[in-house]
Design a protein around this motif. Structure first.
Motif, PDB file in Angstrom:
ATOM      1  N   ASP A 108     -38.778  34.234 -17.033  1.00 22.67           N
ATOM      2  CA  ASP A 108     -38.194  34.638 -15.751  1.00 22.67           C
ATOM      3  C   ASP A 108     -36.914  33.882 -15.418  1.00 22.67           C
ATOM      4  O   ASP A 108     -36.042  34.413 -14.732  1.00 22.67           O
ATOM      5  N   THR A 109     -36.819  32.649 -15.871  1.00 21.08           N
ATOM      6  CA  THR A 109     -35.648  31.819 -15.601  1.00 21.08           C
ATOM      7  C   THR A 109     -35.321  31.004 -16.840  1.00 21.08           C
ATOM      8  O   THR A 109     -36.224  30.558 -17.547  1.00 21.08           O
ATOM      9  N   VAL A 110     -34.024  30.828 -17.100  1.00 15.35           N
ATOM     10  CA  VAL A 110     -33.570  30.018 -18.232  1.00 15.35           C
ATOM     11  C   VAL A 110     -32.661  28.926 -17.695  1.00 15.35           C
ATOM     12  O   VAL A 110     -31.741  29.195 -16.915  1.00 15.35           O
ATOM     13  N   VAL A 111     -32.918  27.691 -18.118  1.00 14.75           N
ATOM     14  CA  VAL A 111     -32.109  26.550 -17.691  1.00 14.75           C
ATOM     15  C   VAL A 111     -31.497  25.896 -18.925  1.00 14.75           C
ATOM     16  O   VAL A 111     -32.220  25.308 -19.738  1.00 14.75           O
ATOM     17  N   PRO A 112     -30.181  25.981 -19.110  1.00 15.55           N
ATOM     18  CA  PRO A 112     -29.541  25.275 -20.227  1.00 15.55           C
ATOM     19  C   PRO A 112     -29.528  23.773 -19.954  1.00 15.55           C
ATOM     20  O   PRO A 112     -29.178  23.328 -18.861  1.00 15.55           O
ATOM     21  N   TRP A 113     -29.911  22.995 -20.977  1.00 15.50           N
ATOM     22  CA  TRP A 113     -30.069  21.551 -20.806  1.00 15.50           C
ATOM     23  C   TRP A 113     -29.214  20.804 -21.811  1.00 15.50           C
ATOM     24  O   TRP A 113     -29.343  21.002 -23.016  1.00 15.50           O
ATOM     25  N   GLN A 114     -28.323  19.955 -21.292  1.00  8.75           N
ATOM     26  CA  GLN A 114     -27.541  19.065 -22.143  1.00  8.75           C
ATOM     27  C   GLN A 114     -28.376  17.823 -22.395  1.00  8.75           C
ATOM     28  O   GLN A 114     -28.322  16.833 -21.658  1.00  8.75           O
ATOM     29  N   LEU A 150     -34.622  41.019 -14.732  1.00  5.84           N
ATOM     30  CA  LEU A 150     -33.563  40.354 -15.487  1.00  5.84           C
ATOM     31  C   LEU A 150     -33.674  38.844 -15.248  1.00  5.84           C
ATOM     32  O   LEU A 150     -33.525  38.380 -14.113  1.00  5.84           O
ATOM     33  N   PRO A 151     -33.958  38.054 -16.284  1.00  7.87           N
ATOM     34  CA  PRO A 151     -34.074  36.611 -16.088  1.00  7.87           C
ATOM     35  C   PRO A 151     -32.792  35.998 -15.530  1.00  7.87           C
ATOM     36  O   PRO A 151     -31.681  36.438 -15.836  1.00  7.87           O
ATOM     37  N   VAL A 152     -32.970  34.978 -14.725  1.00  5.24           N
ATOM     38  CA  VAL A 152     -31.845  34.247 -14.136  1.00  5.24           C
ATOM     39  C   VAL A 152     -31.455  33.103 -15.058  1.00  5.24           C
ATOM     40  O   VAL A 152     -32.327  32.359 -15.529  1.00  5.24           O
TER      41      VAL A 152
END
Length: 263
Positions: A108-114, A150-152
């Protein structure tokens, strides 16, 4: 074959009913007309990305506008609990592969992580370009899998910002090769956000793991093998979906079962 799905801006979705007219414009219309080669009389799915979906019979096709009439509403309620993938940046587009498969599997949600050990770096303007690229990957995978939601894709997080972001989650699961708790044994909450954290090629640092477990995160493992960063998240989502979202297969009555019932 399932009708192809096309996305419309949720702000322009006027909650059409059966018999109402809807239209694709701009890039989606061009894709439908010139790439998918939709023809008059065919049926397509039109979706607003937030659960609203309709089966539409196409009445007119032009490069800048594809229009039709709603035959059926196929709305989908938001699933609970929701799934969030925290995906560490990875080289060779492996992070994009993970995001694509995760979308197909219901994230449902995608978080890009450095992450501290991420080889790829999103600095300055590249962070927003990278996020938009992930949004494009998510949109394409949403249409391919005929999803109604649509995933955020959220902005990039780094360091302590990840811990702060996940404090509001109902459950945080960190995939870690040294964990002893199997993912399949974890009991999920009925509502709220379940976040899956996947590290980069070099793994999650000890300080990063400590920060996450400090807010109640659970370190879990999938099995004896160590998976790539591109496959770990999608495999974990498949495990969760198979036990909490996907309907069970219909019960098959064997000869022994039927005999027992008869006796």
């Amino acid at each position: 074959m399932t009708a192809p799905l096309f996305l419309v801006d949720a702000r322009s979705w006027r909650d059409p009913g059966v018999g109402d007219s809807v239209a694709l414009v701009g890039a989606e219309a061009r894709h439908a007309a010139t790439v998918a080669r939709v023809r008059v009389g065919e049926s397509v799915l039109v979706c607003d990305g937030v659960g609203g979906r309709a089966l539409v019979r196409v009445d007119s096709v032009a490069p800048d506008r594809v229009a039709g009439v709603v035959l059926e509403r196929l709305d989908v309620a938001r699933a609970e609990p929701s799934y969030t993938l925290v995906q560490a940046l990875a080289k060779g587009d492996r992070d994009e592969a993970a995001v694509e498969m995760a979308t197909e599997l219901g994230v449902d949600t995608v978080v890009p992580w450095q992450a501290g050990r991420s080889i790829v770096q999103w600095r300055g303007e590249r962070a927003e370009r990278g996020r938009r690229k992930w949004e494009s990957v998510v949109a394409t995978a949403t249409k391919q899998s005929r999803r109604a939601w649509l995933p955020v894709v959220e902005p990039l997080v780094t360091g302590a910002a990840l811990v702060a972001r996940l404090r509001r989650s109902a459950l945080v699961l960190v995939l870690h090769e040294e964990a002893t708790l199997p993912l399949r044994e974890v009991r999920l909450p009925g509502r709220g956000e379940v976040a899956l954290v996947v590290g980069p090629e070099g793994g999650i640092g000890a300080d990063e793991l400590a920060g996450l477990t400090g807010i109640g995160a659970l370190a879990v493992r999938l099995g004896p093998e160590v998976l790539r960063t591109s496959t770990a998240g999608p495999v974990a989502l498949a495990v969760l979906a198979s036990t909490h979202r996907w309907p069970p297969p219909p019960q098959r009555h064997t000869f022994r079962t039927v005999l027992k019932v008869c006796l």
